[in-house]
Design an enzyme around this catalytic site. Sequence first.
Site, PDB file in Angstrom:
ATOM      1  CB  SER A  47       0.000   1.009   6.655  1.00 39.66           C
ATOM      2  OG  SER A  47       0.027   0.987   5.472  1.00 39.66           O
ATOM      3  CG  HIS A  78       3.976   2.637   3.506  1.00 40.18           C
ATOM      4  ND1 HIS A  78       3.170   3.853   3.577  1.00 40.18           N
ATOM      5  CD2 HIS A  78       3.454   1.542   3.691  1.00 40.18           C
ATOM      6  CE1 HIS A  78       1.920   3.187   3.983  1.00 40.18           C
ATOM      7  NE2 HIS A  78       2.333   1.986   4.245  1.00 40.18           N
TER       8      HIS A  78
END
Length: 433
Positions: free
Chosen positions: A212, A329
């Site tokens: 991430s 996400h």
Amino acid sequence: MSRVLCRKLRSYRDVFTLSNQVKQTASNVAGFHPVCCRNYARGSRFQGPPPTDGGDKKDVEGKHVDELLKNSTVGYPNDFMTPEHSWQTNPYTMDPTLKQRLTERNQSAHSFRPAVNPNDTSILIFPGQGVQHVGMCKELLKFPLVQDLFSVASSILNYDLLKLCLEGPKDQLDQTKYCQPAVVVSSLAAIEWLKEERPSAIEGCVATAGFSVGEITALVFAGALTFESAIKLVRARAEGMQYASEMVNSGMATVMYGPDSDLGMACEKAVEHCMSKKIERPVCQVANYLYPHCKVVAGNVEALDFLAKNAKKFNLRRVMRLPVNGAFHTPLMEPAVEVFRAALRKAQVQDPLVYVHSNVDGKYYKNAKEIRKKLPQQIVRAVKWEQTMHILYERPTGENFPRSFECGPGKSLKPILKQVNSKAFDNCWNYSC
């Protein structure tokens, strides 16, 4: 202070000159692509004619073996081995696309493999949001550049980042707009520790990846982003994701499941449940691919509640809510994309000096243009960490593994690696802060 640090940070780029030389050398070996060098010049196991004992070979009836072979019903001439003449059926499908499909399935083809002993190379991985804790980096302040990193970051962020990391409060540190910059700077600080203890790990680095927001850490390490640009990007990313999280009541949950589970159907039914409650454009989908039979699902809170209540119906082993207030996400983060893209347009991006693997598809960035294209997508696309680990560590039986180092707060990525590739795990170390 900012200019001083930028001069110091150029050393990051300098230490990877050796990595570039390794790449160039590998690509020149016998004209092969670096990925294919390991298959070069293996040779044949069988050479020359079979040994003979010097006498005539006869069976019990005195007939020559040569004569028997000559008159046998096998060993047809080549002109008889055509589809029209052959009466045998191959038990395996002769699919003309088989070779291509097998090549695509070979995940290692998407990573750089220099023609050297893997034990002499290294891979660095960086954690993402969720690993932050009050007191991190306290033991790393003895390295001079660490305090400079925090000083420059604080001047850009307009608050004392080091104090927040050392003293908290925890509630503030856990907020997205604060924890993302904290994790990135702390991970870069951990590199200073690694560089002090194992300089060969820096010099021999052939690839890197970050989970991430950790991908931005990896891009700084690889020289694709300057430290200052990275902090500005992380600030825009974190604030945009914080804003998107506040727009919709959403969250994330780790889901453990088995071969008999139907996670896809569970997510579909969760979305239908939300629609029955008149929730506009509900989301419930995989946000993080962690390891086999373990994924992180993100979406509307109502969808996650539906999964937890109906886990047995879909044979889900466990559904555990994560302490975050956002469906990262997923498409629910769309408001943050344009904010991040605008900041990225102002940033200086260069071709990485070390291969950096993208969360979007697990493949490494080829150039700066691809970074500009994929990095914003990462905010609304699932983190394909399990796929990335396969690409980095898939190897033939008997081949050595590179040394791996997890640099940053906590110890979250090494246990995941154990579930994906236990042999790679055996050669992995934590440099946590």
